[in-house]
Design a protein around this motif. Sequence first.
Motif, mmCIF file in Angstrom:
data_model
loop_
_atom_site.group_PDB
_atom_site.id
_atom_site.type_symbol
_atom_site.label_atom_id
_atom_site.label_comp_id
_atom_site.label_asym_id
_atom_site.label_seq_id
_atom_site.Cartn_x
_atom_site.Cartn_y
_atom_site.Cartn_z
ATOM 1 N N TYR A 55 26.681 59.110 -3.347
ATOM 2 C CA TYR A 55 25.385 59.036 -4.014
ATOM 3 C C TYR A 55 25.388 59.821 -5.325
ATOM 4 C CZ TYR A 55 20.780 60.800 -5.260
ATOM 5 O OH TYR A 55 19.681 61.183 -5.973
ATOM 6 N N ASP A 84 32.437 54.673 -1.183
ATOM 7 C CA ASP A 84 31.603 53.813 -0.335
ATOM 8 C C ASP A 84 31.631 52.392 -0.901
ATOM 9 O OD1 ASP A 84 29.772 52.513 1.218
ATOM 10 O OD2 ASP A 84 28.058 53.785 0.702
ATOM 11 N N TYR A 87 28.365 50.325 -1.531
ATOM 12 C CA TYR A 87 27.304 50.976 -2.329
ATOM 13 C C TYR A 87 26.845 49.995 -3.419
ATOM 14 C CZ TYR A 87 25.041 54.987 -4.678
ATOM 15 O OH TYR A 87 24.148 55.873 -5.243
#
Length: 410
Positions: A55, A84, A87
């Motif tokens: 993130y 990820d 994402y």
Amino acid sequence: MIAGCSDIIDRPGATDSERAEALRLRAVGNFELGHMEAARADFTAFISLKPDYAYAYGARALVYDRLNDFDSTIADASKAIALDPRYAFAYATRASAYESKGDVTHARADYDEAIRLKPDMPHYYRGRGLLRKGLSDVDGAIADFSAAIRLDPRDFLALGFRGGAYFMKKEFDKAMADFNAAVQLKPGDRFLHLSRAELRLDRGDNDGAIADLGQAIAANPNDPHSYVDRGIAFSRKGDFASAIPDYDAALKLRPNDPTIRNRRAHAHFITGHFAEAGADFGDVVAKTPEYDLAKLLRYIARARSGDYDMGELKRNTDTLDREGWPWPMVAVYLGQMTRDEMLAKMKDMRLADDFGACGVSFYLGQYLMVKRKPQEALPYLKQAAEMCRGDGEFERDAARNELKRQQASN
């Protein structure tokens, strides 16, 4: 919130976990306030504490995108995707950066993947739609904007973008419907009002365009193009007196733009403000010496205001092509060619529009006005008022307004 986060970050006894969370929240707060450098610094500090948190890289990628640092955007988004692979936001952010760099192949692939992973996000479709529109895939763009609207019927940007795509396809009713719906959702939005104004100008709805451009100017009074477009709309209505203040405003913002000054010069001439027109045409001649007709209009405007500088006209036109327009007419003004000789020369040239019969009528009429022979000028001006069109709109409007002034003075 920012002050509270700062207290935690600066507190000696704060744990790394507490400090990391405070940095994340402060970064988000700075981003929302538009403090991009502060947000970048906070996300960087957060990453130093949480180096494997996808993130954080995705969020900092968006900050870099807002800072127009597209290489750093791509690097951070790629790191987020490596951490990820699902994402979707990181794919969409990287797509935008690739698009900004002109790499449409990678941009399209990333938009496709973002939509595959998260098919319920309207702004992913908007982004891909804009990319497809830029690639002239207008139908594909409309499909993407429509998908965004189905997901969020209140997505005024998607409606505006789809309206623009319909405009490109010349599906004007659909374009107007989308613009109207978008403005209803977001009244006062500059982009939407400018988009609808462009359509209204194209369709001849000058009053509607003026209203929309007024809204756009209220939203951003520092955009010269909005003033110019509103000046054009007033001019098309025949309200040149209202157009001039808009050209004034545009020139305050872009004082060295000869195109804007040329528009104001024409508006001044049409309204009979000959001294002002002469000054503006002088600037146009200096900045765009290839615009030969401005050299003649400069002389006419100054002569109509009482400044008969034939020497300036001769100097300005010494290099004119003797076989092309407007030399034959200039030669008449200079006394180097009779009217009959000029007409014979013009016949040989076989020019059309304002370079043909329209131009001959108008500029002969002006020649006689300069010579203070208005009664002899009127028939020529009447011909110009009736026959000029297309490229001869200026000559038509100037002739019509001249006739009105002469009628009012009698």
